[in-house]
Design a protein around this motif. Sequence first.
Motif, PDB file in Angstrom:
ATOM      1  N   ALA A   1     137.079  51.797 -21.443  1.00 16.20           N
ATOM      2  CA  ALA A   1     137.348  50.767 -20.429  1.00 16.20           C
ATOM      3  C   ALA A   1     136.311  50.842 -19.310  1.00 16.20           C
ATOM      4  O   ALA A   1     135.768  49.819 -18.874  1.00 16.20           O
ATOM      5  N   VAL A   2     136.023  52.074 -18.867  1.00 16.59           N
ATOM      6  CA  VAL A   2     135.028  52.257 -17.812  1.00 16.59           C
ATOM      7  C   VAL A   2     133.643  51.838 -18.310  1.00 16.59           C
ATOM      8  O   VAL A   2     132.870  51.198 -17.586  1.00 16.59           O
ATOM      9  N   ALA A   3     133.359  52.141 -19.586  1.00 12.61           N
ATOM     10  CA  ALA A   3     132.066  51.762 -20.164  1.00 12.61           C
ATOM     11  C   ALA A   3     131.912  50.243 -20.189  1.00 12.61           C
ATOM     12  O   ALA A   3     130.826  49.714 -19.919  1.00 12.61           O
ATOM     13  N   VAL A   4     132.996  49.536 -20.493  1.00 13.58           N
ATOM     14  CA  VAL A   4     132.932  48.065 -20.498  1.00 13.58           C
ATOM     15  C   VAL A   4     132.612  47.559 -19.096  1.00 13.58           C
ATOM     16  O   VAL A   4     131.740  46.696 -18.911  1.00 13.58           O
ATOM     17  N   LEU A   5     133.287  48.110 -18.079  1.00 10.23           N
ATOM     18  CA  LEU A   5     133.051  47.683 -16.694  1.00 10.23           C
ATOM     19  C   LEU A   5     131.594  47.930 -16.293  1.00 10.23           C
ATOM     20  O   LEU A   5     130.971  47.105 -15.626  1.00 10.23           O
ATOM     21  N   GLU A   6     131.064  49.083 -16.690  1.00  9.58           N
ATOM     22  CA  GLU A   6     129.674  49.422 -16.362  1.00  9.58           C
ATOM     23  C   GLU A   6     128.699  48.475 -17.052  1.00  9.58           C
ATOM     24  O   GLU A   6     127.745  47.998 -16.455  1.00  9.58           O
ATOM     25  N   ARG A   7     128.970  48.224 -18.331  1.00  4.40           N
ATOM     26  CA  ARG A   7     128.057  47.411 -19.140  1.00  4.40           C
ATOM     27  C   ARG A   7     128.084  45.948 -18.710  1.00  4.40           C
ATOM     28  O   ARG A   7     127.052  45.311 -18.558  1.00  4.40           O
ATOM     29  N   GLU A   8     129.304  45.412 -18.455  1.00  5.27           N
ATOM     30  CA  GLU A   8     129.435  43.976 -18.191  1.00  5.27           C
ATOM     31  C   GLU A   8     129.141  43.617 -16.743  1.00  5.27           C
ATOM     32  O   GLU A   8     128.870  42.458 -16.424  1.00  5.27           O
TER      33      GLU A   8
ATOM     34  N   PRO B   1     129.479  42.851 -12.598  1.00  7.24           N
ATOM     35  CA  PRO B   1     130.400  42.203 -11.661  1.00  7.24           C
ATOM     36  C   PRO B   1     131.255  41.111 -12.317  1.00  7.24           C
ATOM     37  O   PRO B   1     130.877  40.562 -13.343  1.00  7.24           O
ATOM     38  N   GLY B   2     132.392  40.820 -11.678  1.00  8.29           N
ATOM     39  CA  GLY B   2     133.235  39.712 -12.128  1.00  8.29           C
ATOM     40  C   GLY B   2     134.318  40.105 -13.097  1.00  8.29           C
ATOM     41  O   GLY B   2     134.980  39.256 -13.662  1.00  8.29           O
ATOM     42  N   GLY B   3     134.507  41.415 -13.284  1.00 12.39           N
ATOM     43  CA  GLY B   3     135.545  41.867 -14.199  1.00 12.39           C
ATOM     44  C   GLY B   3     136.841  42.183 -13.467  1.00 12.39           C
ATOM     45  O   GLY B   3     136.831  42.496 -12.277  1.00 12.39           O
ATOM     46  N   ARG B   4     137.945  42.054 -14.175  1.00 10.90           N
ATOM     47  CA  ARG B   4     139.232  42.485 -13.615  1.00 10.90           C
ATOM     48  C   ARG B   4     139.956  43.299 -14.676  1.00 10.90           C
ATOM     49  O   ARG B   4     139.879  42.988 -15.867  1.00 10.90           O
ATOM     50  N   ILE B   5     140.669  44.323 -14.200  1.00 12.39           N
ATOM     51  CA  ILE B   5     141.531  45.084 -15.099  1.00 12.39           C
ATOM     52  C   ILE B   5     142.826  44.295 -15.294  1.00 12.39           C
ATOM     53  O   ILE B   5     143.405  43.786 -14.336  1.00 12.39           O
ATOM     54  N   LEU B   6     143.259  44.177 -16.536  1.00 11.88           N
ATOM     55  CA  LEU B   6     144.521  43.499 -16.848  1.00 11.88           C
ATOM     56  C   LEU B   6     145.534  44.546 -17.299  1.00 11.88           C
ATOM     57  O   LEU B   6     145.380  45.188 -18.332  1.00 11.88           O
ATOM     58  N   ALA B   7     146.574  44.739 -16.461  1.00 14.49           N
ATOM     59  CA  ALA B   7     147.665  45.640 -16.856  1.00 14.49           C
ATOM     60  C   ALA B   7     148.843  44.765 -17.268  1.00 14.49           C
ATOM     61  O   ALA B   7     149.043  44.474 -18.434  1.00 14.49           O
ATOM     62  N   GLY B   8     149.627  44.248 -16.271  1.00 14.47           N
ATOM     63  CA  GLY B   8     150.720  43.338 -16.607  1.00 14.47           C
ATOM     64  C   GLY B   8     150.290  41.884 -16.555  1.00 14.47           C
ATOM     65  O   GLY B   8     150.798  41.036 -17.282  1.00 14.47           O
ATOM     66  N   GLY B   9     149.354  41.576 -15.650  1.00 15.85           N
ATOM     67  CA  GLY B   9     148.819  40.223 -15.557  1.00 15.85           C
ATOM     68  C   GLY B   9     149.609  39.271 -14.683  1.00 15.85           C
ATOM     69  O   GLY B   9     149.221  38.117 -14.503  1.00 15.85           O
ATOM     70  N   THR B  10     150.727  39.742 -14.112  1.00 16.10           N
ATOM     71  CA  THR B  10     151.584  38.810 -13.367  1.00 16.10           C
ATOM     72  C   THR B  10     150.967  38.382 -12.033  1.00 16.10           C
ATOM     73  O   THR B  10     151.336  37.337 -11.506  1.00 16.10           O
ATOM     74  N   ASP B  11     150.066  39.149 -11.485  1.00 16.94           N
ATOM     75  CA  ASP B  11     149.283  38.697 -10.325  1.00 16.94           C
ATOM     76  C   ASP B  11     147.982  38.055 -10.783  1.00 16.94           C
ATOM     77  O   ASP B  11     147.601  36.993 -10.309  1.00 16.94           O
TER      78      ASP B  11
ATOM     79  N   PRO C   1     138.478  35.516 -13.327  1.00 15.57           N
ATOM     80  CA  PRO C   1     137.460  36.549 -13.558  1.00 15.57           C
ATOM     81  C   PRO C   1     136.456  36.086 -14.615  1.00 15.57           C
ATOM     82  O   PRO C   1     136.731  35.167 -15.380  1.00 15.57           O
ATOM     83  N   ARG C   2     135.283  36.704 -14.613  1.00 18.49           N
ATOM     84  CA  ARG C   2     134.303  36.404 -15.662  1.00 18.49           C
ATOM     85  C   ARG C   2     134.764  37.032 -16.972  1.00 18.49           C
ATOM     86  O   ARG C   2     134.588  36.497 -18.038  1.00 18.49           O
TER      87      ARG C   2
ATOM     88  N   GLY D   1     136.262  51.063  -6.517  1.00 16.49           N
ATOM     89  CA  GLY D   1     134.964  50.499  -6.840  1.00 16.49           C
ATOM     90  C   GLY D   1     135.081  49.555  -8.031  1.00 16.49           C
ATOM     91  O   GLY D   1     136.073  49.574  -8.764  1.00 16.49           O
ATOM     92  N   ALA D   2     134.038  48.728  -8.222  1.00 17.48           N
ATOM     93  CA  ALA D   2     134.070  47.719  -9.295  1.00 17.48           C
ATOM     94  C   ALA D   2     134.149  48.362 -10.674  1.00 17.48           C
ATOM     95  O   ALA D   2     134.616  47.742 -11.624  1.00 17.48           O
ATOM     96  N   ASP D   3     133.683  49.606 -10.777  1.00 11.45           N
ATOM     97  CA  ASP D   3     133.690  50.259 -12.092  1.00 11.45           C
ATOM     98  C   ASP D   3     134.848  51.252 -12.223  1.00 11.45           C
ATOM     99  O   ASP D   3     134.850  52.087 -13.109  1.00 11.45           O
ATOM    100  N   GLU D   4     135.818  51.147 -11.327  1.00  9.32           N
ATOM    101  CA  GLU D   4     136.905  52.129 -11.344  1.00  9.32           C
ATOM    102  C   GLU D   4     138.216  51.526 -11.858  1.00  9.32           C
ATOM    103  O   GLU D   4     138.529  50.371 -11.596  1.00  9.32           O
ATOM    104  N   VAL D   5     138.966  52.375 -12.548  1.00 14.92           N
ATOM    105  CA  VAL D   5     140.258  51.990 -13.097  1.00 14.92           C
ATOM    106  C   VAL D   5     141.325  52.914 -12.516  1.00 14.92           C
ATOM    107  O   VAL D   5     141.143  54.137 -12.514  1.00 14.92           O
ATOM    108  N   LEU D   6     142.415  52.339 -12.024  1.00 13.72           N
ATOM    109  CA  LEU D   6     143.550  53.177 -11.616  1.00 13.72           C
ATOM    110  C   LEU D   6     144.170  53.760 -12.880  1.00 13.72           C
ATOM    111  O   LEU D   6     144.537  53.020 -13.792  1.00 13.72           O
ATOM    112  N   VAL D   7     144.248  55.080 -12.938  1.00 18.91           N
ATOM    113  CA  VAL D   7     144.775  55.764 -14.121  1.00 18.91           C
ATOM    114  C   VAL D   7     146.271  55.999 -13.976  1.00 18.91           C
ATOM    115  O   VAL D   7     147.055  55.692 -14.867  1.00 18.91           O
TER     116      VAL D   7
END
Lengths: 290, 156
Positions: A15-22, A24-34, A46-47, A161-167
């Motif tokens: 997941a972190v590798a995808v954020l790094e590679r792709e 700006p413009g990414g969002r993490i999708l957990a539940g998606g309700t927001d 999001p892109r 940060g843009a490349d960080e994921v809440l674990v």
Amino acid sequence: MRAFAYHAPSSLAEAVAVLEREGPGGRILAGGTDLLVQAKERGSVPRYVVSLRDVHELSRVSFDEAGGLEIGARVSLGEVADHPEIRRRFSAISTGASLVGSYQIQNRGTVGGNLCNAAPSADCAPPLLVLDAVIDVHGATGRREIPLVDFFVGPGRTVLGADEVLVSIRVPSPPSKSGSAYLRHTPRQEMDIAVVGVAASVALDARGDVASLRVALGAVGPTPFLAREAGARAVGQAPDDATIAEVARIAAGEARPISDQRGSAAWRRHLVEVLARRAIKIAIGRALAA
Amino acid sequence: MPRMIVNARINGEEHELFTDPHRTLLEALRDTIGLTGTKEGCGTGDCGACTVLLDGSPVNACLVLAPEVEGKEVITIEGIATDNTLHPVQEAFVNEGGLQCGICTPGMVLSAVALLDRNPTPTETEIRYAIAGNLCRCTGYDKIVRAIEVAAEASR
């Protein structure tokens, strides 16, 4: 909804590798309700999204006395609201989770998402603040821990940060003779956003006096925050009505409410005092029963 | 972004959904496989008209991306009757007049089905809480609550 790309990595590292590679413009999708509401209503599409769908390590709740509570990023609000150990030991957290939206929302939405979206009124935030929660984050440069008190920057903004994921969200085991509570005020009973939210946690010492007391406030400032002066004032005092009233009065003074369509600043400040009194009282009752 | 294939079990049948990744489960159900019993109200998770059961739990199909249901089980309003016999909740809505225009009804019924699955003897408060995320703009809630009470009694 405008089109966006979708990634479903099967591990945190991926997941972190995808954020790094792709980039700006990414969002993490957990539940998606927001995320999906923001995309549909506000046009903030999001892109690309990085779904946590297949990152199964994030869907766990664990608790043990030594390690405390850990809530994975993909754990639903509903699971947290119903979890027997969270209800018993971390009452304010289960209450906060049970107040977000409807069952439909609670079955998809996550505690992590509630924090990352950083609404000043986020119902999970004040409970986690009074219970000393720490956010575990994974990014391109590795893991780091962020105390929740340092997590929020402003409405909708966090230090992530843009490349960080809440674990996960980690909460230490509360001491013996302690309790917590979360109360909020909404004009409607269900399906509403807090005009004011107040969480309290109390620990009593061997004599029955206050060893520590924390009050956290939601929807009365740009971020949810700890009312530090109010909590400090109670230490060493008897947990009686006079102490409670004094702490609640100080908490109301620490609130920084605005007037908007949900309520005036003066009314919000008044609600902080009332709800703080009640929440502290409930927390003390739970501490005495613990 | 190319279209993708999503495998899900919908109303007991395995489906391969061919979908754009930014489409919702609601769009996939209605437009891709023609299950139009699930309604769109607000599209933002406030009204509950699009409620379906995802692995047994009620969710707003308008807020679930289609690819998110990979490997999961989806039950829609079309999936709860058996052959020609209505589900007890559907039967009770008919008998108690728990609907008027009908747009909220599929979602109401599925929220009620989910409630009775986990709590066969709900109090009136628990029923009202369970449908707090389902808005009805015509009948009002009393007949709906009554229908759910009757369904609970009938299922005992």
